[in-house]
Design an enzyme around this catalytic site. Sequence first.
Site, short mmCIF file in Angstrom:
data_model
loop_
_atom_site.label_atom_id
_atom_site.label_comp_id
_atom_site.label_asym_id
_atom_site.label_seq_id
_atom_site.Cartn_x
_atom_site.Cartn_y
_atom_site.Cartn_z
N ASP A 118 -32.69 -10.77 15.82
CA ASP A 118 -32.41 -9.50 16.59
C ASP A 118 -32.02 -8.93 17.79
O ASP A 118 -30.92 -10.59 17.65
CB ASP A 118 -33.91 -8.85 17.25
CG ASP A 118 -35.01 -8.86 16.10
OD1 ASP A 118 -35.29 -8.48 14.92
OD2 ASP A 118 -36.71 -9.88 16.68
N ASP A 158 -32.24 -6.94 11.35
CA ASP A 158 -33.79 -6.99 11.20
C ASP A 158 -33.69 -5.59 12.62
O ASP A 158 -33.34 -5.19 12.60
CB ASP A 158 -34.07 -7.96 12.02
CG ASP A 158 -35.58 -8.46 12.30
OD1 ASP A 158 -36.68 -7.90 11.92
OD2 ASP A 158 -36.22 -9.82 12.59
N ASP A 210 -36.71 -6.76 19.89
CA ASP A 210 -37.96 -6.97 20.16
C ASP A 210 -38.34 -7.59 21.56
O ASP A 210 -37.96 -7.99 21.95
CB ASP A 210 -38.33 -8.12 18.84
CG ASP A 210 -38.48 -7.30 17.71
OD1 ASP A 210 -38.09 -6.57 17.53
OD2 ASP A 210 -38.70 -8.16 16.83
N ARG A 224 -40.22 2.64 13.91
CA ARG A 224 -40.39 1.92 14.98
C ARG A 224 -39.25 2.50 16.60
O ARG A 224 -38.68 1.53 17.07
CB ARG A 224 -39.99 0.61 15.05
CG ARG A 224 -41.32 -0.24 13.62
CD ARG A 224 -40.65 -1.48 13.42
NE ARG A 224 -41.37 -2.54 12.47
CZ ARG A 224 -41.09 -3.25 11.42
NH1 ARG A 224 -40.86 -4.61 12.72
NH2 ARG A 224 -42.10 -3.91 10.59
#
Length: 425
Positions: A209, A248, A252, A305
């Site tokens: 990420d 990715d 996060d 997301r």
Amino acid sequence: MPPPGGPRGKTGAGPPRPGRPPRARRGCAHGRDHHRQTLPAGDGWASADGGTTGGAAADAAHVHTVTTWAQFRAALAAGDGPRVIRVVGTLDATEGGCEVFEAPGYDFDRYLADYDPAVWGYEKEVSGPQEDLRAASAKNQERAVKAYVPSDTTIVGVGRGAGITGGSLQIKDADNVIVRNLTLESPLDCFPQWDPTDGATGAWNSEYDSMVVYNSTHVWIDHNTFTDGRHPDSTLPRHYGELYQRHDGELDIVRGADLVTASWNVFADHDKTLMIGNSDSAGPTDRGRLRVTLHHNLFTHVVERAPRVRFDVYNNHYVVSRDGYAYSFGIGAESQLVAEKNSFRLPEGVPAGRILKKWKDAPVTVAGNHVNGRPVDLLAAHNARFPDEALRADAGWRPTLRTRVDHPGVLPALLAHHAGAGRLR
């Protein structure tokens, strides 16, 4: 999310916790001296329980100006105590290309031949010499591109051209971190793994990420631009009939992370964009934590997301593409989402009922949201479109940590001009 224990809606900055350095004055304490700025009182969850000051208390010896990825990682590792890292220009974590990470004997063409579903099938995960060499190559890349951010740190880009490409910021087991004014181009995984058992036709799975907040507290992420940049998914090839996915997430927030404010950022042109909580089995670390505020962020042409959640989401603007759009707010296990006064621009053929996505049963509060310039009850729209996946109303708490709340109608222009890297004031 509501506070763990104690009264709901706790707002005060409170006294410093033991070990926290002395507070610098909050807000813009030094005019345009952005590396000394701290999170204003009341600005989202990161302002609770002592607030977030990053490295504002650093002495002159611990203010570093860096122009290379190696200098940046050295500054992160240089001693203890508060520090400021000023990023000048773009730091490239993979300037030598993927070849420098390859383990001797790794051959991607051989890998494709060995694990072709016509040869290997779909019933078992890949194994053997080329998979072992792929994994060893991936470890080499991981060691080179991850940068671990310690407690009491401010990272700030200087001017309009500061950023990181190919690197992954790891805010792990830390407290009191600020990251501002950076363009973060999503790192490209040089060695994605083929998993033939992932779905009916297999999938390529990638790592890295742009930024991970892992078991960390008091984190302010502000005025950054998260983007796939030069390498959008549309430029990636397909192997075995599946997208050779090399990205990715962009951000996060996982594994016990808590008290995070993400404000005035741009999240652009990405698939799996922002995850808050990454596993339904992580209750022992996540329950009562993952308190995150997202406000005044611009999400443009992202697939899903945005976030997938467990939180206070207000005054964000979403520009949705018709192609590939899945959802914006993913409702996960034990989530308590409050989504208020956000703005959505949906193209023809994408209904408002798709903005919410039910992954697990959890209550949600929605109010004052606009779609294409008009008020829309997102919960009613979702439940009408997906009656077999109906969501419950009322997250059970009311946010109080907000410094400004704008009318959804002004968000498209406001965020177009003021969100993202290079726009600090």
